[in-house]
Motif scaffolding. Structure first.
Motif, PDB file in Angstrom:
ATOM      1  N   UNK A 290       0.830  -1.297   0.055  1.00  0.00           N
ATOM      2  CA  UNK A 290       0.141  -0.045   0.257  1.00  0.00           C
ATOM      3  C   UNK A 290       0.828   1.440  -0.004  1.00  0.00           C
ATOM      4  N   UNK A 291       0.264   2.361  -0.310  1.00  0.00           N
ATOM      5  CA  UNK A 291       0.829   3.532  -0.238  1.00  0.00           C
ATOM      6  C   UNK A 291       0.386   4.256   1.014  1.00  0.00           C
ATOM      7  N   UNK A 292      -0.188   3.576   1.911  1.00  0.00           N
ATOM      8  CA  UNK A 292      -0.771   4.183   3.316  1.00  0.00           C
ATOM      9  C   UNK A 292      -0.185   3.372   4.283  1.00  0.00           C
ATOM     10  N   UNK A 293       0.547   3.898   5.198  1.00  0.00           N
ATOM     11  CA  UNK A 293       1.157   3.337   6.337  1.00  0.00           C
ATOM     12  C   UNK A 293       0.180   2.559   7.040  1.00  0.00           C
ATOM     13  N   UNK A 299      -2.834  -5.096   7.860  1.00  0.00           N
ATOM     14  CA  UNK A 299      -2.527  -6.471   7.386  1.00  0.00           C
ATOM     15  C   UNK A 299      -1.993  -6.468   6.025  1.00  0.00           C
ATOM     16  N   UNK A 300      -1.583  -5.314   5.472  1.00  0.00           N
ATOM     17  CA  UNK A 300      -0.850  -5.240   4.373  1.00  0.00           C
ATOM     18  C   UNK A 300       0.611  -5.558   4.346  1.00  0.00           C
ATOM     19  N   UNK A 301       1.042  -5.936   3.569  1.00  0.00           N
ATOM     20  CA  UNK A 301       2.652  -6.544   3.597  1.00  0.00           C
ATOM     21  C   UNK A 301       3.557  -5.433   3.917  1.00  0.00           C
ATOM     22  N   UNK A 302       3.467  -4.430   3.184  1.00  0.00           N
ATOM     23  CA  UNK A 302       4.335  -3.257   3.435  1.00  0.00           C
ATOM     24  C   UNK A 302       3.743  -1.901   2.824  1.00  0.00           C
ATOM     25  N   UNK A 303       4.347  -0.627   3.341  1.00  0.00           N
ATOM     26  CA  UNK A 303       3.877   0.717   2.926  1.00  0.00           C
ATOM     27  C   UNK A 303       4.963   1.467   3.131  1.00  0.00           C
ATOM     28  N   UNK A 304       4.888   2.728   2.520  1.00  0.00           N
ATOM     29  CA  UNK A 304       5.868   3.645   2.580  1.00  0.00           C
ATOM     30  C   UNK A 304       5.183   5.196   3.268  1.00  0.00           C
ATOM     31  N   UNK A 305       6.030   5.527   4.212  1.00  0.00           N
ATOM     32  CA  UNK A 305       5.481   7.017   4.666  1.00  0.00           C
ATOM     33  C   UNK A 305       6.502   8.033   4.828  1.00  0.00           C
ATOM     34  N   UNK A 306       6.252   9.230   4.800  1.00  0.00           N
ATOM     35  CA  UNK A 306       7.001  10.482   4.683  1.00  0.00           C
ATOM     36  C   UNK A 306       8.197  10.365   5.719  1.00  0.00           C
ATOM     37  N   UNK A 335       6.222  11.649  -3.781  1.00  0.00           N
ATOM     38  CA  UNK A 335       7.453  11.760  -2.606  1.00  0.00           C
ATOM     39  C   UNK A 335       8.459  10.608  -2.813  1.00  0.00           C
ATOM     40  N   UNK A 336       9.564  11.152  -2.540  1.00  0.00           N
ATOM     41  CA  UNK A 336      10.726  10.149  -2.638  1.00  0.00           C
ATOM     42  C   UNK A 336      11.412  10.142  -1.236  1.00  0.00           C
ATOM     43  N   UNK A 337      11.155  10.869  -0.565  1.00  0.00           N
ATOM     44  CA  UNK A 337      11.793  11.054   0.943  1.00  0.00           C
ATOM     45  C   UNK A 337      10.820  10.071   1.802  1.00  0.00           C
ATOM     46  N   UNK A 338      11.328   8.940   2.038  1.00  0.00           N
ATOM     47  CA  UNK A 338      10.546   7.961   2.540  1.00  0.00           C
ATOM     48  C   UNK A 338      10.940   7.042   3.645  1.00  0.00           C
ATOM     49  N   UNK A 339      10.212   6.544   4.422  1.00  0.00           N
ATOM     50  CA  UNK A 339      10.534   5.461   5.167  1.00  0.00           C
ATOM     51  C   UNK A 339       9.499   4.160   4.893  1.00  0.00           C
ATOM     52  N   UNK A 340      10.122   3.208   5.674  1.00  0.00           N
ATOM     53  CA  UNK A 340       9.210   1.719   5.282  1.00  0.00           C
ATOM     54  C   UNK A 340       8.695   1.273   6.381  1.00  0.00           C
ATOM     55  N   UNK A 341       7.575   0.524   6.302  1.00  0.00           N
ATOM     56  CA  UNK A 341       6.835  -0.299   7.384  1.00  0.00           C
ATOM     57  C   UNK A 341       6.643  -1.736   6.801  1.00  0.00           C
ATOM     58  N   UNK A 342       6.754  -2.734   7.457  1.00  0.00           N
ATOM     59  CA  UNK A 342       6.441  -4.014   7.277  1.00  0.00           C
ATOM     60  C   UNK A 342       5.840  -4.735   8.305  1.00  0.00           C
ATOM     61  N   UNK A 343       4.887  -5.604   7.797  1.00  0.00           N
ATOM     62  CA  UNK A 343       4.145  -6.557   8.771  1.00  0.00           C
ATOM     63  C   UNK A 343       4.687  -7.777   8.621  1.00  0.00           C
TER      64      UNK A 343
END
Length: 369
Positions: A290-293, A299-306, A335-343
Motif C-alpha cells: 500500500x501507499x498508506x502506512x 494487514x498489508x505486507x508493507x507501505x511507505x511513509x514520509x 514523494x521520494x523522501x520515504x521510510x518503510x513499514x513491514x508487517x
C-alpha cells in the motif's frame, strides 16, 4: 559556500529528473505515531480540496546552468537575500501530533539552507491579504506551503512570490500546484516490492481516473523500469471496485502477482473496500502492499511513509534553486523522501521469512514486539 552550491545543484538535478519523468507520461525523522494520527484525521494523507495557486514562474526565462548558479551564489546580494528571509514557510497552526510533523519539515528546511527561516503558522480563516503584505514586507521570494491549510493560505499571494507545496496529499495535476505530493513514488514502492518478492511479474491496481490518473501514469513507467507489468483496472464507484477486486484476487497467481493499494478514496475506501481486499488477499495468500502506512497495521505486507526532515531538505533545495534563477515551471512530483513499514505476520503468512538483517532494513515493524 560549497555546501550551498552542492545543495542547489542537487535541487536542479532532482527537479529536472522529475520534470522529465512527468513529461514522459509519468509526474523529525517521521514517527509511526505521528503518521497514524495524521492519517486518522486526514491532516496529511486525505485528499485536499482543490486550491489553484497562480503560477509565478515565467516560461520565457531560460534555465540556468551549474556555472551560472555558482556565479550567482558568489554575488553578495544573493547571500544577503537568503539572510534576509527570502524563503518563508507557511504551515497549519495545529496541535500535536500533527505539529511535530510540520516542525520536522521546517527543521529539514533550515538544515539545508543553514539559516533560520521565517515560519508562519496559519489558521483556517487566515487573512490572506494580511499574510501577503507581511511576506512582501519581509522580502519573501519563495513560500514553502505545508499542509492543506498552509497551501490554501497562499492562494491569494502576489504572483511575484513563488509557492512550493509539501506535506499534503495532492492527487491531480489539475490542481496547478508545484511541489511534492505526499503520495509515495511508485518507483520506490515497486523497487522495495521487487526486493521482497524477486519472482514477482505483475502488479494489479484498481483506480478511479478522476483521482489517480497521474499516479497510474507514473506507475506504468515505474513498472516497466522494473520489468514488471502494471495491470490497471478502472472503477468509478465502490460497487464496481468491490466486484473487480473479488474477480482479480480470485484469478491472481500468488507467486507472481501482487495487489497495490494507492491513495484513492474510491477504490481504497476504508470502511468497505479495504476490509474486503485485506480478507480476500489473505485467504488467497496474495501479496498486498500500500501507499498508506495505516494499512500495514491492518494487514498489508508493507507501505511507505514520509521522512519529514528529508522532505524539508528537498523543498529547501527547490526553493534555493528558484531564488538562484531556476524559474522553469515544475510539475507535481511524488514523494521520494520515504521510510518503510513491514508487517511480519503477513510476510510469514505468504511464505516470506525475513531474517534479522532484512528486518533492520525497515524503519517500522509490525506487529510491534
Amino acid at each position: 559556500m560549497k555546501k550551498i552550491i552542492n545543495a542547489l545543484f542537487a535541487a536542479v538535478v532532482l527537479l529536472s529528473s522529475a520534470g522529465a519523468l512527468q513529461a514522459s507520461g509519468g509526474a523529525l525523522q517521521s514517527s509511526a505515531a505521528v503518521a497514524t494520527a495524521a492519517a486518522d484525521t486526514g491532516m496529511l494523507i486525505e485528499p485536499m480540496d482543490i486550491v489553484t495557486v497562480a503560477a509565478p514562474l515565467r516560461p520565457d526565462v531560460r534555465p540556468v546552468t551549474l556555472a551560472q548558479l555558482e556565479d550567482q551564489l558568489r554575488r553578495p546580494e544573493l547571500q544577503a537575500s537568503l539572510g534576509k528571509g527570502s524563503i518563508a514557510v507557511v504551515y497549519p497552526n495545529v496541535e500535536e501530533p500533527f505539529r511535530s510533523a510540520f516542525l520536522a519539515m521546517i527543521q529539514g528546511i533550515e538544515d539545508r539552507i543553514k539559516l533560520k527561516v521565517r515560519a508562519y503558522p496559519v489558521d483556517p480563516h487566515v487573512d490572506t491579504a494580511d499574510l501577503n503584505n507581511t511576506l512582501k514586507r519581509s522580502g519573501t521570494k519563495v513560500v514553502i506551503a505545508l499542509g492543506r491549510q498552509g497551501l490554501s493560505a497562499t492562494a491569494g499571494l502576489d504572483r511575484e512570490i513563488s509557492v512550493l507545496a509539501g506535506g499534503v496529499l495532492l492527487l491531480s495535476e489539475s490542481e496547478n500546484v508545484t511541489g511534492i505530493s505526499m503520495t509515495p513514488d511508485p518507483a520506490m514502492l515497486f523497487s522495495r516490492l521487487r526486493l521482497l518478492l524477486p519472482e514477482l511479474r505483475r502488479i494489479v491496481v484498481v483506480y478511479n481516473p478522476q483521482k489517480s490518473d497521474w499516479l497510474i501514469k507514473l506507475g506504468r513507467e515505474a513498472a516497466k523500469a522494473q520489468n514488471l507489468e502494471l495491470a490497471a483496472y478502472v472503477a468509478a464507484d465502490l460497487a464496481s471496485a468491490a466486484k473487480l477486486y473479488s474477480q482479480l484476487i480470485a484469478s491472481a497467481d500468488n507467486r507472481h502477482d501482487a495487489i497495490w493499494l494507492p491513495h484513492d478514496s474510491t477504490t481504497v475506501e476504508e470502511s468497505t473496500i479495504l476490509p474486503l481486499v485485506l480478507k480476500e488477499s489473505w485467504n488467497s495468500n496474495l501479496p498486498l502492499f500500500s501507499s498508506n502506512v495505516l494499512h500495514v497495521k491492518k494487514g498489508a505486507l508493507f507501505a511507505m511513509l514520509p521522512d519529514n526532515v528529508e522532505l524539508g531538505r528537498t523543498l529547501a533545495a527547490s526553493a534555493m534553486g528558484v531564488i538562484a534563477g531556476d524559474v522553469r515551471r515544475r510539475p507535481l512530483v511524488p514523494l521520494r523522501e520515504l521510510q518503510t513499514a513491514i508487517n511480519l505476520r503477513t510476510a510469514s503468512h505468504i511464505g516470506l521469512n525475513l531474517g534479522a538483517l532484512q528486518q533492520r532494513s525497515f524503519d517500522f515493524v509490525y506487529p510491534q514486539p
